[in-house]
Design a protein around this motif. Structure first.
Motif, PDB file in Angstrom:
ATOM      1  N   LYS A  67     -63.886 -27.690 -69.972  1.00 48.33           N
ATOM      2  CA  LYS A  67     -62.837 -28.159 -69.368  1.00 48.33           C
ATOM      3  C   LYS A  67     -61.678 -28.501 -70.484  1.00 48.33           C
ATOM      4  O   LYS A  67     -60.669 -27.983 -70.345  1.00 48.33           O
ATOM      5  N   ASP A  68     -62.300 -29.544 -71.306  1.00 55.30           N
ATOM      6  CA  ASP A  68     -61.181 -30.001 -72.335  1.00 55.30           C
ATOM      7  C   ASP A  68     -60.873 -28.808 -73.358  1.00 55.30           C
ATOM      8  O   ASP A  68     -59.582 -28.857 -73.791  1.00 55.30           O
ATOM      9  N   LEU A  69     -61.584 -27.913 -73.839  1.00 59.59           N
ATOM     10  CA  LEU A  69     -61.145 -26.764 -74.556  1.00 59.59           C
ATOM     11  C   LEU A  69     -60.095 -26.085 -73.813  1.00 59.59           C
ATOM     12  O   LEU A  69     -59.087 -25.869 -74.417  1.00 59.59           O
ATOM     13  N   LEU A  70     -60.228 -25.546 -72.625  1.00 62.85           N
ATOM     14  CA  LEU A  70     -59.518 -24.903 -71.849  1.00 62.85           C
ATOM     15  C   LEU A  70     -58.176 -25.646 -71.693  1.00 62.85           C
ATOM     16  O   LEU A  70     -57.097 -24.986 -71.530  1.00 62.85           O
ATOM     17  N   SER A  71     -58.185 -26.871 -71.431  1.00 55.95           N
ATOM     18  CA  SER A  71     -56.970 -27.597 -71.120  1.00 55.95           C
ATOM     19  C   SER A  71     -55.870 -27.937 -72.463  1.00 55.95           C
ATOM     20  O   SER A  71     -54.754 -27.967 -71.934  1.00 55.95           O
ATOM     21  N   VAL A  72     -56.337 -27.410 -73.457  1.00 54.46           N
ATOM     22  CA  VAL A  72     -55.333 -27.417 -74.586  1.00 54.46           C
ATOM     23  C   VAL A  72     -55.104 -26.269 -75.235  1.00 54.46           C
ATOM     24  O   VAL A  72     -54.477 -25.856 -76.257  1.00 54.46           O
ATOM     25  N   LYS A  73     -55.801 -25.217 -74.319  1.00 48.64           N
ATOM     26  CA  LYS A  73     -55.660 -23.701 -75.006  1.00 48.64           C
ATOM     27  C   LYS A  73     -54.060 -23.263 -75.183  1.00 48.64           C
ATOM     28  O   LYS A  73     -53.763 -22.589 -75.984  1.00 48.64           O
TER      29      LYS A  73
ATOM     30  N   LEU B 187     -60.901 -39.377 -81.290  1.00 51.15           N
ATOM     31  CA  LEU B 187     -61.466 -38.069 -81.043  1.00 51.15           C
ATOM     32  C   LEU B 187     -61.607 -37.714 -79.410  1.00 51.15           C
ATOM     33  O   LEU B 187     -61.487 -36.591 -79.378  1.00 51.15           O
ATOM     34  N   ASP B 188     -61.477 -38.899 -78.795  1.00 48.91           N
ATOM     35  CA  ASP B 188     -61.601 -38.230 -77.327  1.00 48.91           C
ATOM     36  C   ASP B 188     -60.258 -38.551 -76.624  1.00 48.91           C
ATOM     37  O   ASP B 188     -60.034 -38.487 -75.592  1.00 48.91           O
ATOM     38  N   SER B 189     -59.038 -38.699 -77.470  1.00 48.28           N
ATOM     39  CA  SER B 189     -57.814 -38.958 -77.045  1.00 48.28           C
ATOM     40  C   SER B 189     -56.982 -37.504 -76.766  1.00 48.28           C
ATOM     41  O   SER B 189     -57.728 -36.512 -77.276  1.00 48.28           O
ATOM     42  N   ASP B 190     -55.900 -37.524 -76.242  1.00 43.06           N
ATOM     43  CA  ASP B 190     -55.249 -36.242 -75.793  1.00 43.06           C
ATOM     44  C   ASP B 190     -54.984 -35.648 -77.364  1.00 43.06           C
ATOM     45  O   ASP B 190     -55.153 -34.264 -77.577  1.00 43.06           O
TER      46      ASP B 190
ATOM     47  N   LYS C 113     -45.817 -39.041 -80.978  1.00 40.94           N
ATOM     48  CA  LYS C 113     -46.718 -39.667 -81.528  1.00 40.94           C
ATOM     49  C   LYS C 113     -47.920 -38.567 -81.720  1.00 40.94           C
ATOM     50  O   LYS C 113     -48.792 -38.483 -82.721  1.00 40.94           O
ATOM     51  N   THR C 114     -47.786 -37.589 -80.529  1.00 42.63           N
ATOM     52  CA  THR C 114     -49.023 -36.695 -80.744  1.00 42.63           C
ATOM     53  C   THR C 114     -48.653 -35.484 -81.744  1.00 42.63           C
ATOM     54  O   THR C 114     -49.419 -35.195 -82.639  1.00 42.63           O
ATOM     55  N   ALA C 115     -47.363 -35.525 -81.960  1.00 45.07           N
ATOM     56  CA  ALA C 115     -46.750 -34.377 -83.268  1.00 45.07           C
ATOM     57  C   ALA C 115     -47.304 -34.937 -84.483  1.00 45.07           C
ATOM     58  O   ALA C 115     -47.748 -34.074 -85.531  1.00 45.07           O
TER      59      ALA C 115
ATOM     60  N   PHE D 179     -55.203 -56.773 -64.092  1.00 38.99           N
ATOM     61  CA  PHE D 179     -55.743 -56.269 -65.479  1.00 38.99           C
ATOM     62  C   PHE D 179     -55.100 -54.840 -65.928  1.00 38.99           C
ATOM     63  O   PHE D 179     -54.612 -54.176 -65.296  1.00 38.99           O
ATOM     64  N   ALA D 180     -55.166 -54.874 -67.215  1.00 36.34           N
ATOM     65  CA  ALA D 180     -54.814 -53.605 -67.856  1.00 36.34           C
ATOM     66  C   ALA D 180     -55.825 -53.194 -68.845  1.00 36.34           C
ATOM     67  O   ALA D 180     -56.763 -53.834 -69.288  1.00 36.34           O
ATOM     68  N   VAL D 181     -55.695 -51.883 -69.177  1.00 35.17           N
ATOM     69  CA  VAL D 181     -56.773 -51.275 -69.955  1.00 35.17           C
ATOM     70  C   VAL D 181     -56.228 -50.308 -71.043  1.00 35.17           C
ATOM     71  O   VAL D 181     -55.254 -49.926 -71.088  1.00 35.17           O
ATOM     72  N   ILE D 182     -57.044 -50.470 -72.205  1.00 34.70           N
ATOM     73  CA  ILE D 182     -56.761 -49.903 -73.413  1.00 34.70           C
ATOM     74  C   ILE D 182     -57.927 -48.997 -73.517  1.00 34.70           C
ATOM     75  O   ILE D 182     -59.251 -49.339 -73.682  1.00 34.70           O
ATOM     76  N   GLU D 183     -57.692 -47.441 -73.733  1.00 38.14           N
ATOM     77  CA  GLU D 183     -58.960 -46.471 -73.771  1.00 38.14           C
ATOM     78  C   GLU D 183     -58.436 -45.328 -74.277  1.00 38.14           C
ATOM     79  O   GLU D 183     -57.274 -44.957 -74.128  1.00 38.14           O
ATOM     80  N   ALA D 184     -59.299 -44.884 -75.139  1.00 37.93           N
ATOM     81  CA  ALA D 184     -58.899 -43.449 -76.097  1.00 37.93           C
ATOM     82  C   ALA D 184     -59.188 -42.005 -75.178  1.00 37.93           C
ATOM     83  O   ALA D 184     -58.607 -41.155 -75.617  1.00 37.93           O
ATOM     84  N   ASN D 185     -59.808 -42.267 -74.119  1.00 34.42           N
ATOM     85  CA  ASN D 185     -60.109 -41.011 -73.489  1.00 34.42           C
ATOM     86  C   ASN D 185     -58.877 -40.767 -72.524  1.00 34.42           C
ATOM     87  O   ASN D 185     -58.624 -41.400 -71.619  1.00 34.42           O
ATOM     88  N   ALA D 186     -58.324 -39.659 -72.819  1.00 36.59           N
ATOM     89  CA  ALA D 186     -57.138 -39.424 -71.999  1.00 36.59           C
ATOM     90  C   ALA D 186     -57.280 -39.213 -70.482  1.00 36.59           C
ATOM     91  O   ALA D 186     -56.603 -39.398 -69.485  1.00 36.59           O
ATOM     92  N   GLU D 187     -58.670 -38.514 -70.168  1.00 37.84           N
ATOM     93  CA  GLU D 187     -59.039 -38.142 -68.859  1.00 37.84           C
ATOM     94  C   GLU D 187     -59.073 -39.256 -67.997  1.00 37.84           C
ATOM     95  O   GLU D 187     -58.628 -39.331 -66.795  1.00 37.84           O
ATOM     96  N   LEU D 188     -59.753 -40.475 -68.614  1.00 39.26           N
ATOM     97  CA  LEU D 188     -59.928 -41.673 -68.031  1.00 39.26           C
ATOM     98  C   LEU D 188     -58.545 -42.382 -67.665  1.00 39.26           C
ATOM     99  O   LEU D 188     -58.422 -42.993 -66.514  1.00 39.26           O
ATOM    100  N   ILE D 189     -57.717 -42.209 -68.415  1.00 39.57           N
ATOM    101  CA  ILE D 189     -56.542 -42.880 -68.315  1.00 39.57           C
ATOM    102  C   ILE D 189     -55.665 -42.228 -67.286  1.00 39.57           C
ATOM    103  O   ILE D 189     -55.212 -43.169 -66.237  1.00 39.57           O
ATOM    104  N   TRP D 190     -55.852 -40.960 -67.000  1.00 38.45           N
ATOM    105  CA  TRP D 190     -54.955 -40.323 -65.762  1.00 38.45           C
ATOM    106  C   TRP D 190     -55.801 -40.770 -64.641  1.00 38.45           C
ATOM    107  O   TRP D 190     -55.050 -41.166 -63.393  1.00 38.45           O
TER     108      TRP D 190
END
Length: 560
Positions: A79-85, A142-145, A339-341, A448-459
């Motif tokens: 799913k991750d691979l297809l999401s950025v194709k 590594l697990d971020s967008d 930032k992504t760029a 509470f607020a969360v800082i997390e590197a996993n983009a899927e968890l963020i959504w």
């Protein structure tokens, strides 16, 4: 007993020198990676003293690349691979095209042939797997967008280079080859479309086999081995699957070791034991990754800097500026955040293993002049040395562009919630520990607020109306984004004590009164984090032991 042991000497010499120079680099507050490269130069044939085996070092380094890509696959799903194709495929192809044209332009200026320019440009267009993964891992993205896009981009580059390595011998006559390199290029040139079709067919067949067969067999096999209860056998199974799939992919399907290992890891990620598999393979991944950087240093002849300084600078400019600018513009054209760029452009501002393979092929076929190979190697080692600086400059460039051109400083992460919070709790990391704490706070109706590197968890968190910021917490901007300066509590669920200590230092500077709770795995880590400023440090094993003993005591009391 024989004393001629080149394999042992290469491994021992490489690791010992890497440790010495890596420690010195760390002492000088530069990335240890720089020390590993210097260790390679010291162990190479161009400097006096110990010389490691030049034929064995690259093979040992290849094992490192295999294990690194296997580790990435373990954290990457289909799913991750297809999401950025949609961005990875056109982005990688366009960036390869731009970098190749820049390399060909430089070769034309110095009078090289068309074939030499093509190989030179292609060698400068493809990023190093090992360098990219190490950079993403070191920055915990590594697990971020951004990390997912970079990995997808890397996979596309990998497949493209597999096709290139097959097509160059077939086009040897057109490219001006003076040697066949073991390939009858004259005959093959007449069947170029057939060669291309066969190569693409092999790649598709490999992916199909892994998706249909590997997706079922690998998790099943891992579960059967785990049921034996043997930790050693489980670790051996993980390594056998990673190395076996990588080797089989190359021998049977003609794809790269790295691509084979990546798909092996991705299929293993379907298993519930994938987390354990990642932990078991981590020590070997780190050790062989170090040998990769040592082997790169061994290839470098420092005299090229004196012999051809302008050509070295031009080569480096193509890698650091040309490739980065191309990928930066491409990512922005796909309407991704600034930032992504910047992260993607910094990730790709280096070259590595495929570049060496292309250079060697060009030399063996008489297409690329020896100076071309020296320039590629110089560009590789210098770009790897400079790459950490590219990442360090990204936040500075981001702020300058936002201020100078009025680009919004709000990223996708910040846009979810801009209202300032007060007297809340900040949770860093939303894995098993962080999510348990978060659910408890939700039930108690505590903000509470969360800082997390996993983009899927963020959504997922944002769907629950929770303020979640996708970033690495070892960054002052990330802590500011969740208003840590106004928070009452900071819960650090990071398993790495050194990273947690750095976050503690940053949080204390922003909010001296905040109360910090951290996790630890040993008494030494408890002491270390407490010294760095944690108010409470919880060691999981100790709490489990106390819970078990409490249950026994309550049972004994009930019995009496």
């Amino acid at each position: 007993m024989p004393h001629d042991t080149p394999l042992i000497a290469t491994i021992v010499g490489g690791l010992v020198l890497a440790f010495i120079f890596g420690a010195l680099a760390n002492r000088m507050r530069v990335p240890p990676l720089v020390g590993y490269l210097v260790a390679g130069v010291v162990a190479g044939p161009f400097t006096p003293g110990f010389v490691a085996d030049q034929s064995l070092a690259p093979e040992l380094a290849e094992i490192g690349v295999i294990l690194l890509m296997f580790g990435v696959g373990l954290h990457f799903s289909v799913k991750d691979l297809l999401s950025v194709k949609a961005i990875a495929i056109p982005g990688a192809v366009a960036q390869i095209g731009v970098a190749t044209l820049l390399g060909m332009g430089m070769s034309w200026l110095v009078g090289w042939s068309f074939g030499a320019g093509l190989i030179f440009g292609l060698a400068l267009s493809v990023a190093s797997t090992a360098v990219l993964l190490r950079a993403l891992q070191d920055r915990h993205i590594l697990d971020s967008d951004e990390g997912r896009i970079a990995i997808g981009w890397l996979i596309v580059e990998d497949i493209a280079m597999v096709l290139v390595l097959v097509l160059i011998p077939a086009l040897g006559g057109v490219l001006g080859a003076t040697h066949t390199g073991g390939v009858a290029h004259g005959a093959a040139a007449g069947n170029i479309w057939l060669t291309l079709a066969i190569t693409i067919g092999k790649v598709i067949a490999f992916v199909g086999v892994m998706m249909i067969v590997g997706r079922r067999v690998i998790p099943w096999l891992l579960a059967r081995i785990a049921s034996t209860g043997s930790k050693e056998l489980f670790r051996l199974a993980v390594l056998a699957i990673a190395l076996g799939c990588a080797f089989g992919a190359t021998v049977v399907f003609g794809v790269s070791f790295a691509l084979g290992a990546f798909f092996a890891g991705m299929m293993m990620s379907e298993s519930e034991l994938s987390h354990r598999a990642a932990e078991e393979s981590l020590p070997l991944r780190d050790a062989f990754a170090v040998l990769f950087f040592v082997s790169v240093g061994m290839l470098f002849d420092p005299s090229i800097i004196v012999r051809e300084p302008l050509m070295v600078l031009a080569t480096l400019a193509i890698i650091l500026v040309g490739k980065s600018a191309a990928s930066f513009i491409i990512v922005l054209l796909f309407k991704r955040p600034l930032k992504t760029a910047l992260v993607i452009s910094a990730s790709l501002a280096q070259i590595g293993e495929f570049s060496f393979i292309l250079a060697s092929l060009g030399i063996s076929m008489g297409i690329l002049p020896p100076t071309g190979k020296d320039l590629i190697l110089a560009g590789a080692i210098l770009s790897i040395l400079v790459n950490p600086l590219c990442f360090s400059l990204s936040p500075v460039i981001y702020r300058w562009l936002a201020k100078r051109f009025g680009w919004s400083t709000l990223t996708l992460d910040d846009a979810a919630k801009t209202g300032e919070e007060r007297n809340h709790t900040v949770i860093v990391g939303y894995g098993r520990v962080g999510s348990t704490a978060g659910e408890s706070l939700r039930e108690a109706r505590q903000p509470f607020a969360v800082i997390e590197a996993n983009a899927e968890l963020i959504w997922k968190l944002r769907e629950k109306q929770i303020h979640a910021h996708c970033a690495n917490a070892v960054d002052e901007d990330a802590l500011r984004a969740v208003h840590v300066e106004h928070a009452n509590w900071l819960l650090l669920t990071l398993p790495n004590a050194f990273e947690a200590a750095h976050v503690i230092t940053l949080a204390r500077a922003l909010n001296p009164a905040i109360r910090i709770v951290a996790r630890a795995h040993s008494d030494a880590e408890v002491e270390y984090l407490t010294e760095r400023g944690a108010d409470y440090t919880i060691m999981g094993e100790r709490e489990i032991g106390l819970g078990m003993s409490a249950r026994v005591m309550s049972g004994l009391q009930a019995a009496h």
